[in-house]
Design an enzyme around this catalytic site. Structure first.
Site, mmCIF file in Angstrom:
data_model
loop_
_atom_site.group_PDB
_atom_site.id
_atom_site.type_symbol
_atom_site.label_atom_id
_atom_site.label_comp_id
_atom_site.label_asym_id
_atom_site.label_seq_id
_atom_site.Cartn_x
_atom_site.Cartn_y
_atom_site.Cartn_z
ATOM 1 N N SER A 97 0.762 -1.129 -0.107
ATOM 2 C CA SER A 97 -0.079 0.048 -0.124
ATOM 3 C C SER A 97 0.915 1.226 0.083
ATOM 4 C CB SER A 97 -0.898 -0.111 1.168
ATOM 5 O OG SER A 97 -1.516 1.254 1.498
ATOM 6 N N TYR B 69 -2.319 -0.406 10.160
ATOM 7 C CA TYR B 69 -2.712 -1.065 8.937
ATOM 8 C C TYR B 69 -1.286 -0.838 7.873
ATOM 9 C CZ TYR B 69 -4.065 -1.199 3.754
ATOM 10 O OH TYR B 69 -4.233 -1.717 2.490
#
Length: 352
Positions: free
Chosen positions: A128, A153
């Site tokens: 990501s 995350y």
């Protein structure tokens, strides 16, 4: 090729399965159909794929179930694994951190172990843009350090890159990590801004813009993501024998491991993004400006030059065009939702 796609009922996963099947690959999907958001949308994505290309095997398995994953690898013997399943969402990680440890760390370990014991030609996995964290130098380059994640995350995605490298080094597994930049398009996740914003605008609800709307994001249309993945499938990384240990490149290695950014390379201000949504929806937003939220990155912009050199492709669909396609789907889907009875887990296992 024989390809396993995890997260096959997810946003990127469903689009990826469709493209790979159209390309003539033998594809098996895996998904746990969890309730992080309405599972009906996941079933509808699967139905959408099947409506276009027919049936395909889809296992209802959770990433944390190591024995079931190992059994699936024994049964399917994939040449390539495209690992897209994960616990997503930056803000949800503030509420339920253990879900990220279980899925993104423990689940990824189970995938790596199965790739180790049932050798594959290529493991492609989702990272990501959030790994860049506090880094403020743009455009973000895979040669930049990513030592200051701003959310759990992001930390799990950074950990995935390190875990993949260790398995690549120890067991020779060719691993490619993909840092996605704000993916959007038809069949997107309802926790992401396109659907949230479109619903707020169409229902005349207040649209909350954090950081007083001063964010900028490098939006990437789903078709550009899928095109990049499709081109990388048969391009596993190779070790670089003369890799410089004294001045190491963070995106390559002595092991068969590498990283790529996949982004549009044209960051757009949040207010401009909202204005484009207003244009395509034909409505005006009621906007409330709020302070920066914990875990949010201020601005993102991808340097995708390494991807272009490796594949001859880089994302090209402009936001105005992509949002137009998204809005067409959004208005149709939420006005005429597909109704499909969810398949039982056992029947999905038998379909393999």
């Amino acid at each position: 090729m024989n390809i396993l796609v995890t997260g096959a009922a997810g946003f990127i996963g469903a689009h990826c399965v469709l493209r790979l099947l159209r390309d003539g690959h033998d594809v098996c999907g895996l998904d746990n159909f969890n309730d992080y958001y309405d599972p009906q949308l996941k079933h509808d994505r699967v139905a959408w794929v099947k409506d276009q290309v027919g049936e395909f095997p889809l296992a209802h398995i959770d990433l944390t179930d190591a024995s079931a994953i190992d059994e699936l690898f024994q049964l399917r013997r994939p040449d390539v694994v495209i690992h897209l399943a994960a616990q997503a969402g930056v803000r949800y990680s503030l509420e339920n951190p253990r879900a990220y440890v279980d899925s993104n760390l423990g689940g990824f370990l189970n995938i790596l172990e199965s790739c180790r014991h049932h050798p594959v030609k290529h493991l492609i996995y989702a990272s990501s843009s959030s790994v860049y964290g506090a880094n403020q130098r743009t455009p973000y380059s895979v040669q930049d350090g990513v030592d200051h994640p701003l959310s759990l995350y992001a930390a799990t995605k950074k950990a995935n890159e390190s875990m993949a490298h260790s398995y690549s080094h120890l067991f020779g597994i060719p691993c490619t990590g993909l840092r996605f930049f704000t993916v959007y398009g038809p069949w997107g996740r309802p926790d992401m801004s396109p659907i949230q914003f479109a619903k707020a605008i169409t229902e005349n609800q207040v649209l909350r813009l954090f950081n007083h709307g001063e964010h900028a994001r490098d939006f990437t249309y789903i078709d550009d993501i899928v095109e990049s993945i499709a081109r990388l499938v048969e391009r596993p990384p190779r070790p670089i024998p003369d890799w410089n240990r004294e001045q190491p490149d963070p995106a390559t290695s002595l092991a068969p491991w590498c990283l790529y950014n996949i982004g549009g390379q044209h960051p757009v201000a949040l207010r401009t993004y909202v204005a484009l949504l207003e244009k395509h929806l034909g409505r005006t937003a009621r906007i409330e400006l709020l302070p920066l939220q914990p875990g949010d990155v201020l601005n993102t912009c991808a340097d995708a030059s390494d991807l272009a050199r490796a594949t001859g492709f880089q994302p090209r669909i402009e936001l105005d065009d992509g949002l137009g396609r998204f809005v067409d789907w959004f208005l149709d889907y939420y006005a005429h939702p597909i109704v499909h009875a969810p398949l039982a887990a056992e029947s999905q296992r038998r379909s393999l």
